[in-house]
Design a protein around this motif. Structure first.
Motif, short mmCIF file in Angstrom:
data_model
loop_
_atom_site.label_atom_id
_atom_site.label_comp_id
_atom_site.label_asym_id
_atom_site.label_seq_id
_atom_site.Cartn_x
_atom_site.Cartn_y
_atom_site.Cartn_z
N LYS A 73 13.78 -33.94 -25.41
CA LYS A 73 14.50 -32.75 -24.94
C LYS A 73 13.53 -31.59 -24.71
CE LYS A 73 19.27 -33.24 -26.42
NZ LYS A 73 19.25 -34.69 -26.35
N THR A 74 13.74 -30.88 -23.60
CA THR A 74 12.89 -29.74 -23.28
C THR A 74 13.72 -28.48 -23.06
OG1 THR A 74 12.95 -30.15 -20.90
CG2 THR A 74 11.21 -31.25 -22.16
N ILE A 75 13.06 -27.34 -23.17
CA ILE A 75 13.73 -26.05 -22.92
C ILE A 75 14.15 -25.97 -21.46
CG2 ILE A 75 13.39 -23.55 -22.84
CD1 ILE A 75 11.49 -23.87 -25.24
N GLU A 76 13.28 -26.45 -20.56
CA GLU A 76 13.61 -26.44 -19.13
C GLU A 76 14.84 -27.29 -18.85
OE1 GLU A 76 9.23 -25.62 -19.57
OE2 GLU A 76 10.65 -27.08 -20.41
N GLY A 77 14.92 -28.44 -19.52
CA GLY A 77 16.09 -29.31 -19.35
C GLY A 77 17.36 -28.64 -19.84
N PHE A 78 17.26 -27.97 -20.99
CA PHE A 78 18.42 -27.26 -21.53
C PHE A 78 18.90 -26.19 -20.55
CE2 PHE A 78 19.95 -23.42 -23.72
CZ PHE A 78 21.13 -23.92 -24.25
N VAL A 79 17.97 -25.41 -20.00
CA VAL A 79 18.33 -24.35 -19.05
C VAL A 79 18.97 -24.94 -17.80
CG1 VAL A 79 17.43 -22.51 -17.57
CG2 VAL A 79 16.58 -22.75 -19.91
N GLY A 80 18.41 -26.06 -17.31
CA GLY A 80 18.97 -26.72 -16.14
C GLY A 80 20.40 -27.19 -16.37
N GLY A 81 20.63 -27.85 -17.53
CA GLY A 81 21.97 -28.29 -17.88
C GLY A 81 22.93 -27.13 -18.01
N PHE A 82 22.47 -26.04 -18.61
CA PHE A 82 23.26 -24.82 -18.81
C PHE A 82 23.72 -24.25 -17.48
CE2 PHE A 82 23.67 -20.24 -19.38
CZ PHE A 82 24.39 -20.13 -20.57
N ILE A 83 22.80 -24.10 -16.54
CA ILE A 83 23.12 -23.50 -15.23
C ILE A 83 24.09 -24.38 -14.44
CG2 ILE A 83 22.16 -22.88 -12.97
CD1 ILE A 83 19.61 -21.98 -14.50
N PHE A 84 23.82 -25.67 -14.39
CA PHE A 84 24.69 -26.57 -13.62
C PHE A 84 26.07 -26.72 -14.27
CE2 PHE A 84 20.76 -27.76 -11.49
CZ PHE A 84 21.20 -27.96 -10.18
N SER A 85 26.14 -26.58 -15.58
CA SER A 85 27.44 -26.62 -16.26
C SER A 85 28.30 -25.43 -15.83
CB SER A 85 27.25 -26.58 -17.79
OG SER A 85 26.65 -27.74 -18.25
N ILE A 86 27.68 -24.27 -15.67
CA ILE A 86 28.42 -23.08 -15.22
C ILE A 86 28.96 -23.30 -13.80
CG2 ILE A 86 28.16 -20.65 -14.55
CD1 ILE A 86 26.26 -20.34 -16.93
N PHE A 87 28.12 -23.85 -12.92
CA PHE A 87 28.59 -24.16 -11.56
C PHE A 87 29.75 -25.14 -11.61
CE2 PHE A 87 24.11 -23.18 -9.88
CZ PHE A 87 24.49 -21.89 -9.50
N ALA A 88 29.64 -26.15 -12.48
CA ALA A 88 30.70 -27.15 -12.61
C ALA A 88 31.99 -26.51 -13.11
CB ALA A 88 30.27 -28.27 -13.56
N GLY A 89 31.88 -25.55 -14.04
CA GLY A 89 33.05 -24.85 -14.55
C GLY A 89 33.79 -24.10 -13.45
N ILE A 90 33.03 -23.45 -12.56
CA ILE A 90 33.63 -22.72 -11.44
C ILE A 90 34.34 -23.67 -10.49
CG2 ILE A 90 33.10 -21.32 -9.40
CD1 ILE A 90 30.73 -20.14 -11.03
#
Length: 267
Positions: A171-188
């Motif tokens: 697990k990486t910080i970059e991966g966490f940030v990527g998942g976080f951002i795309f999750s927000i798009f998915a929520g919308i």
């Protein structure tokens, strides 16, 4: 059979079963997650070296009893509070540098508060608006799947800084940030196409799913590291066990359920 193909088929079967059981009826949804619970309990008992006969009996009894109390609000709040307390204990356990085996009391505390009660809350989430709404629980699963998928893809492509190397080296910080951002798009997107609650509502749930889903994944990784195993089970070829698939959602469910209680209390 090619390992990638095996993983794809196994994952597809799981998703089809989950969606079918969730949308067929509330009873099939409860039955499906009751079965998953018993498998998860068996896997957890193996991880912490606990004989599974009594835990399975306790888990089945609690699951049935808690779901008979759907209309009793006080019981739901007590279940939530107990689960949140154990979630805090699990986070402390995650950051504890000592990888020592659990004592007998802790094993049963985690069994009930980390496994059983979160499963109960998963089955209560679709009823938060009183009528059974399968779109709500499916949307939460989709947010977690999106977070996991893009955390993996972004981490594999751009990941340089480890998130929690001692527990989960990949697990990486970059991966966490990527998942976080795309999750927000998915929520919308989910809020728009499934006619769910407001965009803000589902953006916030997406944030919860990303943050607490990652924590849940790490907590289960800590249990596996202490047990010195790669997967919690083998029931899903290429994916591991039920706990490996649901480690995120069982940590997210109490927080999302709490969010709904606050929303409806305020309104």
């Amino acid at each position: 059979m090619n390992s990638t193909l095996t993983r794809a088929i196994s994952g597809a079967v799981y998703i089809v079963l989950l969606i079918s059981a969730t949308f067929y009826s509330s009873n099939s949804f409860l039955l499906f997650f009751g079965i998953l619970l018993l498998i998860a309990v068996t896997e957890f008992c193996k991880l912490v070296h606990l004989k599974n006969i009594v835990p399975i009996a306790i888990s089945a009894g609690l699951f049935i009893l808690c779901n008979l109390s759907n209309t009793i609000k006080t019981n739901d709040i007590l279940i939530l509070l107990a689960t949140l307390l154990v979630s805090v204990k699990a986070i402390v356990f995650l950051f504890d540098k000592k990888n020592k085996p659990l004592d007998s009391l802790s094993k049963y505390v985690y069994l009930i508060g980390y496994i059983v009660l979160p499963f109960v809350l998963i089955t209560k989430i679709p009823f938060v608006e009183n009528n059974y709404n399968p779109n709500i629980i499916l949307s939460i699963f989709i947010l977690i799947w999106v977070n996991d998928t893009f955390a993996f893809l972004v981490g594999k492509t751009f990941g340089k800084h480890k998130l929690f190397e001692k527990v989960s080296p990949k697990k990486t910080i970059e991966g966490f940030v990527g998942g976080f951002i795309f999750s927000i798009f998915a929520g919308i997107i989910l809020a728009h196409f499934l006619m769910l609650q407001s965009y803000f509502h589902w953006v916030f749930i997406a944030i919860l799913a990303s943050v607490f889903g990652t924590l849940g994944d790490l907590v289960e990784s800590k249990f596996k590291r202490i047990a010195n195993v790669k997967d919690s089970g083998t029931i899903m070829p290429g994916h591991g066990g039920v706990l490996d698939r649901l480690d995120s959602v069982i940590f997210v469910a109490p927080i999302v359920f709490l969010f709904y209680q606050i929303i409806y209390y305020v309104s």
